[in-house]
Write a protein that holds these residues in place. Sequence first.
Motif, PDB file in Angstrom:
ATOM      1  N   ARG A 114       0.842  -1.191   0.000  1.00  0.00           N
ATOM      2  CA  ARG A 114       0.000   0.000   0.000  1.00  0.00           C
ATOM      3  C   ARG A 114       0.881   1.247   0.000  1.00  0.00           C
ATOM      4  O   ARG A 114       2.008   1.223   0.494  1.00  0.00           O
ATOM      5  N   ARG A 115       0.350   2.333  -0.518  1.00  0.00           N
ATOM      6  CA  ARG A 115       1.109   3.587  -0.515  1.00  0.00           C
ATOM      7  C   ARG A 115       1.305   4.123   0.901  1.00  0.00           C
ATOM      8  O   ARG A 115       2.180   4.953   1.134  1.00  0.00           O
ATOM      9  N   THR A 116       0.508   3.655   1.834  1.00  0.00           N
ATOM     10  CA  THR A 116       0.660   4.078   3.226  1.00  0.00           C
ATOM     11  C   THR A 116       1.685   3.231   3.976  1.00  0.00           C
ATOM     12  O   THR A 116       2.015   3.536   5.123  1.00  0.00           O
ATOM     13  N   ASP A 117       2.192   2.171   3.363  1.00  0.00           N
ATOM     14  CA  ASP A 117       3.207   1.333   4.008  1.00  0.00           C
ATOM     15  C   ASP A 117       4.552   2.062   4.019  1.00  0.00           C
ATOM     16  O   ASP A 117       4.909   2.742   3.059  1.00  0.00           O
ATOM     17  N   GLY A 118       5.289   1.864   5.101  1.00  0.00           N
ATOM     18  CA  GLY A 118       6.653   2.408   5.166  1.00  0.00           C
ATOM     19  C   GLY A 118       6.708   3.923   5.132  1.00  0.00           C
ATOM     20  O   GLY A 118       6.139   4.591   5.970  1.00  0.00           O
ATOM     21  N   PRO A 119       7.414   4.496   4.129  1.00  0.00           N
ATOM     22  CA  PRO A 119       7.946   3.825   2.939  1.00  0.00           C
ATOM     23  C   PRO A 119       9.346   3.233   3.112  1.00  0.00           C
ATOM     24  O   PRO A 119       9.883   2.646   2.197  1.00  0.00           O
ATOM     25  N   MET A 120       9.981   3.401   4.316  1.00  0.00           N
ATOM     26  CA  MET A 120      11.311   2.853   4.523  1.00  0.00           C
ATOM     27  C   MET A 120      11.238   1.691   5.502  1.00  0.00           C
ATOM     28  O   MET A 120      10.482   1.736   6.478  1.00  0.00           O
ATOM     29  N   PHE A 121      12.036   0.651   5.224  1.00  0.00           N
ATOM     30  CA  PHE A 121      12.052  -0.539   6.065  1.00  0.00           C
ATOM     31  C   PHE A 121      13.491  -0.901   6.409  1.00  0.00           C
ATOM     32  O   PHE A 121      14.371  -0.866   5.546  1.00  0.00           O
ATOM     33  N   CYS A 122      13.726  -1.251   7.679  1.00  0.00           N
ATOM     34  CA  CYS A 122      15.079  -1.561   8.157  1.00  0.00           C
ATOM     35  C   CYS A 122      15.072  -2.879   8.913  1.00  0.00           C
ATOM     36  O   CYS A 122      14.190  -3.121   9.747  1.00  0.00           O
TER      37      CYS A 122
END
Length: 261
Positions: A114-122
């Motif tokens: 989804r566009r609401t996910d993240g947008p960065m993941f670590c």
Amino acid sequence: MNLLFTFLLLWTCQGGIYSKEKKPYCTIQTGSVRGREGDSVTIPCWFSYPGYQGNRPNNLRVYWREAKESPCGSNIIIYNHTENWVHGSYTGRISLEGNPKEQNVVSLRIQKIRRTDGPMFCCRLEPEDNGLEPLQSLQGTFIQFPGEFSVQQVDTVPAIEGETTIIPCLVHSAPGGIREVTWRWGDSPMCSDNPNTMKWTSDDRSEKPTEFSLVDFPRDVSLRIKGVAPSHREHYCCEVRVRDKTKCPRHRAGSCSLCAQ
């Protein structure tokens, strides 16, 4: 051979680094992945340990965080693989790809992005034995959707002393054309911390009396360095302005130009 060895050694420790007794170990993530809303995407994360097989921990806790921008820091945890816990907004959409014990891979798979996910993941790893400290990617990986204005750079650029090298800066979906480009460089892996800058604008395209130039402004805003020297072994990142918007590489670390010794 020396150039290749240096390139690989430095590239593989650009994520999150912890060093003990001069034996670095690190996480490795790409700067960005591209996908369409509703697709499934995989966010890669590899990791390394120093020394031989005996340095591997028997137990390794695996976490993933999400953030709006880097550095990742202490943003919320969305996935705890060890305890099989998932944040509510990702329920039924997250899984781990890879085998941390045998493959050193803890990549994150997200379904129906989804566009609401993240947008960065670590990714974050916590060894439970052998005296190793936790390690976490600071830069993370951004998800980018088609049609979004974004700037992309490669992690590392090999270079040979005395030659000309080009550090790519890829601009996607720039609305109204590029008005201004600023390149920053220095010894910090975080772009905004570096003091050295050079700017090109649509009003002033004249060549600057320096070893730095753009390939073909505004069509190609990659940085050309003539006569590469050991002093050029720095981190570089481009900032691109269109109308009233400015974009940098979203992982904020830019590229590292390497010189053969």
